[in-house]
Enzyme design. Structure first.
Site, PDB file in Angstrom:
ATOM      1  N   SER A 105       0.833  -1.206   0.000  1.00 45.89           N
ATOM      2  CA  SER A 105       0.000   0.000   0.000  1.00 45.89           C
ATOM      3  C   SER A 105       0.870   1.259   0.000  1.00 45.89           C
ATOM      4  CB  SER A 105      -0.950  -0.006   1.190  1.00 45.89           C
ATOM      5  OG  SER A 105      -0.231  -0.112   2.400  1.00 45.89           O
ATOM      6  N   ASP A 147       8.615  -3.890  -4.831  1.00 47.85           N
ATOM      7  CA  ASP A 147       7.242  -3.381  -4.796  1.00 47.85           C
ATOM      8  C   ASP A 147       7.035  -2.312  -5.865  1.00 47.85           C
ATOM      9  OD1 ASP A 147       7.316  -4.991  -2.575  1.00 47.85           O
ATOM     10  OD2 ASP A 147       7.191  -3.354  -1.125  1.00 47.85           O
ATOM     11  N   TYR A 196      12.531  -6.146   9.796  1.00 46.40           N
ATOM     12  CA  TYR A 196      12.984  -6.031   8.402  1.00 46.40           C
ATOM     13  C   TYR A 196      14.429  -5.502   8.318  1.00 46.40           C
ATOM     14  CZ  TYR A 196      12.734  -5.020   3.375  1.00 46.40           C
ATOM     15  OH  TYR A 196      12.967  -4.992   2.022  1.00 46.40           O
TER      16      TYR A 196
HETATM   17  C1  GLA Z   1       8.743  -5.499   1.535  1.00 41.14           C
HETATM   18  C2  GLA Z   1       9.804  -4.647   0.849  1.00 41.14           C
HETATM   19  C3  GLA Z   1      10.289  -5.317  -0.434  1.00 41.14           C
HETATM   20  C4  GLA Z   1      10.717  -6.758  -0.185  1.00 41.14           C
HETATM   21  C5  GLA Z   1       9.641  -7.509   0.588  1.00 41.14           C
HETATM   22  C6  GLA Z   1      10.070  -8.898   0.992  1.00 41.14           C
HETATM   23  O1  GLA Z   1       7.597  -5.578   0.736  1.00 41.14           O
HETATM   24  O2  GLA Z   1       9.291  -3.366   0.546  1.00 41.14           O
HETATM   25  O3  GLA Z   1      11.341  -4.559  -0.997  1.00 41.14           O
HETATM   26  O4  GLA Z   1      11.955  -6.820   0.466  1.00 41.14           O
HETATM   27  O5  GLA Z   1       9.253  -6.825   1.771  1.00 41.14           O
HETATM   28  O6  GLA Z   1      10.278  -9.679  -0.139  1.00 41.14           O
END
Ligand code: GLA
Length: 338
Positions: A105, A147, A196
């Site tokens: 999003s 993304d 993350y």
């Molecule tokens: C999030 C990040 C992406 C990617 C995914 C995991 O969506 O924005 O760049 O690293 O996690 O694949």
């Protein structure tokens, strides 16, 4: 003149947590997204949202995007700071994408705002890079390019094999007779408050020993002394292999094997990457046990959010599954003027 920009969300079929080490992924755009409508006869950016509280009210020389409030306006500010448009935008943001559920999003908002602010002349790669830089400015998350590149390069009817090192995008048509299903675990998470960034750092530490994970094999990963780094590298190296295996399974129309690869990807994300959650594991096993479903896995960053499944297009799915979208890959972000 009214400008309307639409950016779809994305779902990743396989290849998660590979993009920030230049790896492979197989995402596609979905039929839910973010629409920004407005006019440019102003020298501020003023946007209201039909779903989120507060107003994004920003001067064109906004610099510290991360300090802006409300929090959704940070993504808008990040785009303004990257694009430095000559004219502003007054209008609304409307979204059919749930927030914080692994469907991009925030990337869809960035790309829709960029297009509404006149970035339509940029190529898909340049526009995606701009969106990623805007995200870094807005929330400081060291996200990869998957993304934004999916949203700007999507091809209707095809998933995209992304090479996140060369940024090449190869459309891979989905086999006939299969639908993609997105189901929501109901658990939200903000990337900025998830592990993350820790995972990105762990991959960098593994690469300091092994060299680029993109060039490493699962066997190389086993040579890492640190057990945590070994598991992270095992996920990344095996996941890169599963992307090409899924592309081959789609080309051969072997949906049974495609499903097995998705299940193996989920196990790797759960066990080696520790990116799942009890709710996601439960949802994936519920999907896997449903007649007509070939395979399922978590999608996107994980730690909550959505699962993706492949299903026989003729199958009726039970109503108690939390399905929020079902269909074929959608087309890319676009802008129209009227
Ligand atoms: C999030 C990040 C992406 C990617 C995914 C995991 O969506 O924005 O760049 O690293 O996690 O694949």
């Amino acid at each position: 003149m009214t400008i309307t920009a639409f950016a779809p969300g994305r779902v990743n079929l396989i290849g998660d947590h590979t993009d920030y080490t230049g790896g492979l992924a197989l995402p596609m755009a979905i039929g839910l997204g973010v629409e920004v409508t407005g006019d440019r006869s102003t020298n501020w950016v003023i946007l209201t949202s039909t779903a989120l509280d507060g107003i994004a009210e920003l001067p064109l020389d906004v610099s510290d995007a991360a300090a802006v409030s409300p929090s959704w306006a940070r993504y808008v500010a990040g785009v303004v700071a990257e694009l430095r448009p000559d004219d502003g935008l007054s209008g609304t943001v409307d979204s059919s994408l749930p927030q914080g559920r692994g469907l991009s999003s925030s990337a869809a908002l960035e790309i829709a705002v960029a297009l509404a602010l006149g970035a339509g002349s940029l190529g898909p790669e340049e526009l995606a890079e701009l969106g990623r830089r805007a995200e870094h400015r807005a929330v400081g998350v060291p996200c990869g390019i998957m993304d934004q590149l999916t949203i700007t390069s999507a091809v209707s009817g095809s998933a995209l094999r992304l090479d996140c090192r060369s940024l090449s995008v190869d459309p891979v048509p989905l086999p006939l007779g299969v639908d993609v299903v997105v189901a929501d675990s109901g658990e939200s998470r903000a990337l900025a408050r998830s592990p993350y960034a820790t995972r990105v750092a762990e991959c960098a530490r593994a690469e300091a020993e092994l060299g680029p994970l993109r060039d490493a094999s699962p066997r190389d990963a086993e040579g890492l002394a640190d057990p945590v780094l070994r598991r992270r590298a095992r996920h990344v190296t095996t996941e890169n292999g599963r992307v090409d295996a899924l592309v081959a399974a789609f080309r051969e129309g072997d949906l049974r094997h495609a499903g097995e690869l998705m299940v193996a990807s989920h196990a790797s994300l759960r066990d080696d990457y520790e990116a799942s959650s009890p709710a996601l594991d439960e949802l994936v096993s519920q999907l896997r046990g449903t007649p007509g479903i070939y395979g399922a896995r978590l999608t996107g960053a994980g730690w909550g959010g959505c699962a993706v499944a492949l299903v026989d297009a003729s199958a009726d799915l039970p109503h108690d599954l939390p399905i929020i979208w079902r269909g074929a890959p959608a087309g890319p972000a676009h802008v129209t003027m009227s």
